[in-house]
Design a protein around this motif. Structure first.
Motif, PDB file in Angstrom:
ATOM      1  N   LYS A  39       0.849  -1.229   0.030  1.00 39.98           N
ATOM      2  CA  LYS A  39      -0.057   0.026  -0.173  1.00 39.98           C
ATOM      3  C   LYS A  39       0.756   1.117   0.061  1.00 39.98           C
ATOM      4  O   LYS A  39       0.572   2.118  -0.462  1.00 39.98           O
ATOM      5  CB  LYS A  39      -0.892   0.175   1.228  1.00 39.98           C
ATOM      6  N   SER A  40       2.087   1.338   0.865  1.00 43.81           N
ATOM      7  CA  SER A  40       2.917   2.344   0.892  1.00 43.81           C
ATOM      8  C   SER A  40       3.244   2.581  -0.415  1.00 43.81           C
ATOM      9  O   SER A  40       3.620   3.742  -0.683  1.00 43.81           O
ATOM     10  CB  SER A  40       3.851   2.076   2.017  1.00 43.81           C
ATOM     11  N   THR A  41       3.888   1.520  -0.967  1.00 46.58           N
ATOM     12  CA  THR A  41       4.818   1.879  -2.364  1.00 46.58           C
ATOM     13  C   THR A  41       3.842   2.219  -3.329  1.00 46.58           C
ATOM     14  O   THR A  41       4.027   3.331  -4.264  1.00 46.58           O
ATOM     15  CB  THR A  41       5.246   0.473  -2.773  1.00 46.58           C
ATOM     16  N   ASN A  44       3.018   5.847  -3.000  1.00 46.23           N
ATOM     17  CA  ASN A  44       4.129   6.655  -3.306  1.00 46.23           C
ATOM     18  C   ASN A  44       4.189   6.716  -4.618  1.00 46.23           C
ATOM     19  O   ASN A  44       4.397   8.183  -5.263  1.00 46.23           O
ATOM     20  CB  ASN A  44       5.485   6.216  -2.781  1.00 46.23           C
ATOM     21  N   SER A  51       5.540   7.521   1.950  1.00 45.22           N
ATOM     22  CA  SER A  51       5.064   6.781   3.061  1.00 45.22           C
ATOM     23  C   SER A  51       6.156   5.766   3.441  1.00 45.22           C
ATOM     24  O   SER A  51       6.794   5.267   2.457  1.00 45.22           O
ATOM     25  CB  SER A  51       3.764   6.053   2.760  1.00 45.22           C
ATOM     26  N   GLU A  52       6.503   5.526   4.478  1.00 46.47           N
ATOM     27  CA  GLU A  52       7.392   4.514   5.183  1.00 46.47           C
ATOM     28  C   GLU A  52       7.201   3.105   4.478  1.00 46.47           C
ATOM     29  O   GLU A  52       6.260   2.694   4.543  1.00 46.47           O
ATOM     30  CB  GLU A  52       7.548   4.554   6.776  1.00 46.47           C
ATOM     31  N   VAL A  53       8.160   2.743   3.740  1.00 46.51           N
ATOM     32  CA  VAL A  53       8.020   1.431   3.117  1.00 46.51           C
ATOM     33  C   VAL A  53       9.231   0.594   3.701  1.00 46.51           C
ATOM     34  O   VAL A  53      10.363   0.843   3.722  1.00 46.51           O
ATOM     35  CB  VAL A  53       8.314   1.576   1.555  1.00 46.51           C
ATOM     36  N   THR A  60       2.894   0.780   8.444  1.00 47.46           N
ATOM     37  CA  THR A  60       2.049   2.127   8.559  1.00 47.46           C
ATOM     38  C   THR A  60       1.517   2.379   9.893  1.00 47.46           C
ATOM     39  O   THR A  60       0.532   1.199   9.962  1.00 47.46           O
ATOM     40  CB  THR A  60       1.045   1.998   7.428  1.00 47.46           C
ATOM     41  N   VAL A  64      -1.471   7.732   6.453  1.00 48.05           N
ATOM     42  CA  VAL A  64      -0.578   8.690   5.660  1.00 48.05           C
ATOM     43  C   VAL A  64      -1.443   9.258   4.374  1.00 48.05           C
ATOM     44  O   VAL A  64      -1.711   8.409   3.709  1.00 48.05           O
ATOM     45  CB  VAL A  64       0.754   8.080   5.076  1.00 48.05           C
ATOM     46  N   ASP A  79      -3.278   5.902   2.816  1.00 46.13           N
ATOM     47  CA  ASP A  79      -2.467   4.850   3.173  1.00 46.13           C
ATOM     48  C   ASP A  79      -2.907   4.488   4.663  1.00 46.13           C
ATOM     49  O   ASP A  79      -2.390   5.299   5.434  1.00 46.13           O
ATOM     50  CB  ASP A  79      -1.191   4.637   3.139  1.00 46.13           C
TER      51      ASP A  79
END
Length: 333
Positions: A39-41, A44, A51-53, A60, A64, A79
């Motif tokens: 989700k974070s990728t 982005n 977002s921290e990946v 997460t 975000v 996210d």
């Protein structure tokens, strides 16, 4: 019992620590999936937000937000922490997560190629939390009364008989009400209407990490999801960016946007900058979008386009607009 637990979870879904997100832009889309589905990728890639990946679950921990601009629309993408089975009952940080999902205009159900069966679990979590996906809200009006029992009237063909409907209401300790059902309705839909806390949201399924499997395996996943959910999944690789642009189109189309143009009084229309609104929007929606005072100060509007019978027709706040309409709004100064 379960409905009570869900209702409890929904009541307390007011956004816990780090979960209250201010909605912005023309619409809000939430990415729903298990931890580590990418989700974070994807956020982005869609928005450019960092977002921290990391390659482990639960990175997460708060919501975000990112902003995606596409075809003139500003779309907020959220996210959220990965959903886990039992989220609707409050497992994990489930209550808060579900609270954010209930406030969204659209859901992207994200799974990866190795866990496409997770779609079932995610669908069930959303259903248990009172979220109805890709379903029209049933046209059922319920008016509580002080006496007279349960009176049912219907417009069109109704497969349920009155006794079934009465027993549903009796089970929920509602003894007096006038019920009007337009069109057909199932028992589930009657229960949903009676509980009154259901949310109806459009959604798409996206399958991530397709760069890691063969074409034949991809086709199997598409066939399987299509046959079970009657939805064409978006097959993407957030990591490589494969099909991410098509996914932006999919999100835009699913949200049902349309463009209208503003024409200030006795000035030329601004055809460069359309106002992006949702299909089915009214003059009142446009006023709210322009300025919070406009509804109170509204006198009338003039519209040119497909939604009116003649050019420059004078309309009021409830008037429904169509794609490409030109609008002049007259307010009291």
């Amino acid at each position: 019992m379960k409905d009570e637990a869900v209702a409890r979870a929904m009541r307390s879904a007011g956004g816990g620590e780090g979960y209250s997100v201010k909605k912005s832009g023309d619409a809000t889309v939430v990415l729903v999936g298990f931890p580590s589905t990418g989700k974070s990728t994807l956020l982005n890639k869609l928005t450019g937000t960092k977002s921290e990946v990391a390659a482990y679950a639960f990175t997460t921990l708060t919501v975000v937000p990112g902003a995606m601009e596409h075809k003139g629309a500003k779309i907020q993408i959220l996210d959220i922490p990965g959903l886990i089975a039992g989220a609707a009952m409050g497992k994990g940080r489930g209550k808060e997560v579900i609270g954010v999902v209930r406030g969204a205009d659209m859901i992207v159900i994200l799974v990866d190629v190795f866990n496409s069966s997770h779609v079932d679990v995610l669908m069930k979590e959303l259903y248990d939390a009172g979220i109805r996906i890709n379903t029209a809200k049933p046209d059922i009006t319920i008016k509580k009364t002080s006496h007279g029992g349960i009176r049912v009237s219907s417009v069109g063909t109704l497969d349920l008989d009155t006794d079934e409907i009465r027993s549903i209401f009796a089970e929920n300790k509602m003894m007096n009400a006038d019920i009007l059902i337009r069109g057909n309705a199932t028992q589930e839909e009657v229960i949903d209407a009676m509980l009154g806390n259901r949310i109806y949201v459009p959604a798409i399924i996206a399958v991530n990490k397709i760069d890691l499997i063969e074409e034949s395996q991809r086709m199997d996943i598409v066939r399987d999801l299509k046959s079970r959910f009657s939805m064409d999944p978006a097959m993407i690789s957030a990591h490589t960016g494969y099909h991410v642009e098509q996914m932006k189109d999919r999100i835009y189309d699913t949200l049902g946007f349309m463009r209208v143009y503003l024409k200030p009084q006795s000035e030329a229309a601004d055809l460069e900058e359309p106002l992006i609104i949702r299909t089915g929007s009214t003059i009142e929606d446009v006023c709210r979008k322009l300025h919070r005072d406009f509804v109170d100060r509204f006198r009338y509007a003039r519209v040119w386009g497909h939604s009116v019978k003649h050019p420059g027709q004078r309309v009021g706040l409830p008037h429904h607009l169509k794609e490409g309409d030109l609008i002049t709004i007259i307010i009291e100064h």
